[in-house]
Design a protein around this motif. Sequence first.
Motif, PDB file in Angstrom:
ATOM      1  N   LEU A   1      34.857  38.139  39.696  1.00  0.00           N
ATOM      2  CA  LEU A   1      35.277  38.213  38.302  1.00  0.00           C
ATOM      3  C   LEU A   1      34.497  37.257  37.415  1.00  0.00           C
ATOM      4  N   TRP A   2      34.051  36.127  37.956  1.00  0.00           N
ATOM      5  CA  TRP A   2      33.249  35.219  37.145  1.00  0.00           C
ATOM      6  C   TRP A   2      31.902  35.838  36.796  1.00  0.00           C
ATOM      7  N   PHE A   3      31.315  36.581  37.712  1.00  0.00           N
ATOM      8  CA  PHE A   3      30.030  37.213  37.392  1.00  0.00           C
ATOM      9  C   PHE A   3      30.208  38.347  36.386  1.00  0.00           C
ATOM     10  N   ALA A   4      31.348  39.042  36.449  1.00  0.00           N
ATOM     11  CA  ALA A   4      31.647  40.035  35.418  1.00  0.00           C
ATOM     12  C   ALA A   4      31.847  39.353  34.066  1.00  0.00           C
ATOM     13  N   TYR A   5      32.494  38.196  34.088  1.00  0.00           N
ATOM     14  CA  TYR A   5      32.680  37.383  32.877  1.00  0.00           C
ATOM     15  C   TYR A   5      31.324  37.010  32.291  1.00  0.00           C
ATOM     16  N   LEU A   6      30.412  36.538  33.157  1.00  0.00           N
ATOM     17  CA  LEU A   6      29.075  36.148  32.700  1.00  0.00           C
ATOM     18  C   LEU A   6      28.317  37.336  32.117  1.00  0.00           C
ATOM     19  N   PHE A   7      28.455  38.494  32.759  1.00  0.00           N
ATOM     20  CA  PHE A   7      27.765  39.699  32.295  1.00  0.00           C
ATOM     21  C   PHE A   7      28.134  40.020  30.851  1.00  0.00           C
ATOM     22  N   GLN A   8      29.410  39.973  30.544  1.00  0.00           N
ATOM     23  CA  GLN A   8      29.844  40.324  29.197  1.00  0.00           C
ATOM     24  C   GLN A   8      29.506  39.222  28.192  1.00  0.00           C
ATOM     25  N   TYR A   9      29.684  37.982  28.574  1.00  0.00           N
ATOM     26  CA  TYR A   9      29.470  36.890  27.628  1.00  0.00           C
ATOM     27  C   TYR A   9      27.995  36.737  27.253  1.00  0.00           C
ATOM     28  N   THR A  10      27.108  36.830  28.238  1.00  0.00           N
ATOM     29  CA  THR A  10      25.688  36.693  27.936  1.00  0.00           C
ATOM     30  C   THR A  10      25.174  37.859  27.097  1.00  0.00           C
ATOM     31  N   THR A  11      25.739  39.034  27.293  1.00  0.00           N
ATOM     32  CA  THR A  11      25.354  40.169  26.453  1.00  0.00           C
ATOM     33  C   THR A  11      25.764  39.924  25.009  1.00  0.00           C
ATOM     34  N   GLU A  12      26.944  39.344  24.816  1.00  0.00           N
ATOM     35  CA  GLU A  12      27.385  38.975  23.466  1.00  0.00           C
ATOM     36  C   GLU A  12      26.476  37.906  22.877  1.00  0.00           C
TER      37      GLU A  12
END
Length: 412
Positions: A306-317
């Motif tokens: 879930l942390w890598f999914a979190y990173l995926f969305q945040y870095t895209t933003e």
Amino acid sequence: MIFQEALRSVRNDLFRAFFFWLTFLLTTIFIFLFFNLSYEIGEEGVMTIVTVFMVIVCTVDIFFVNHFYMTSRAKDLAVRLICGATYTYLSFYLLIQVVFLLLLALPAGIGIGWALMPVINNLLGTSITITGDAMIRIAVVIGLIIFWILLFNLSFTYKSAAGMMFNMQSEMVSGKSNVLTVRGGKNAEKLKRIILIPLYVAPLLLLFDPLKPSVICAGFCIVVFAMIFDGAWVPYLNDQMDRHISDAFKNIHIGFHRMNVRYMKKNLILVNGSTLFVYALLDQAGGSNVFTVTILLSCCMVSFLLWFAYLFQYTTEQVRRGAKLGTLLHIGYTKEQLKQILRKEVFSIYGTTLLFFTVIYLPVTVSHISRAAITLPQLALVSGCYLLPLVICMVVSLQFYNRVVDRIRTVR
């Protein structure tokens, strides 16, 4: 031709494609390990609940990342649609990309999971083998996830018009929460804070009850935690922006943080809620070493996933925020000032996530220790598996922001 264009698109957007692949890889590894362990335990009741919950978490996580990957491709699809591409063409165009990434992740995930089985056996002191029945369960779960992903992607192209695709990213970023959101009355906001904060903390007092209410307390606090964001945290940030209206540096930092809180709300709830729920289940282990280690392994794997999914969305933003940063640079801010603001923003969003996690984690941990449901080495393992990916994601986010700022060009 369409196959080459689809693969070229994956190569041109390698960052998002890599994280989509990595998420499915980690999910495959986790499902492979978990189902082999759960099949070996063969216990009903709590283990069944854990199994169902883990399948739901894995499915939600994959859908989260897949939806975000699809919406990040929205403008590319809209341009192709306007240039004459049919919906059938776009469906196959997306289908090739997703299937290609899934086919790369699936065998790699099973292979890594297979290689990790001896490590798990040494850790547990058991001789768990990979059985045909467990592989059938794994194939069914992964097959269902792939089926629903492909069905979602096909419906995405058929139901989305070109204009909607062009505006989809901006709508995602705003999340129905424009910076100029109309606020409720001050008294109403204060009342929400007065009610929600004690409501959030009060159930933790029950953790020392002999009936082992850890799961109930953690679940209740997670629900209130979700309500706190809109009912208390965002109003608090609104007040802070009003209080520091003359401090442009601090006001921008708070504004960006408020955008992140609204934008990342689902991810914050998912990463904290899932990890805490599984961790709270240790109370139900009943002295079973295999069951305890299975719960700990699930907790650690879910946290990383879930942390890598979190990173995926945040870095895209972060990448999308380049236009706003360019405007700030144009009106007089230096790149070094922007980096300082963004560093504070990154520390704020990850610190907020850690703060809400800690409020539940510490009392549950004390309860587990008092019941001898967890040892200090196991506690260190769980804590490390939550903090390590958090630190990694924070460092990557800082590096991404530095790259975004360095690439900004002022408007002439």
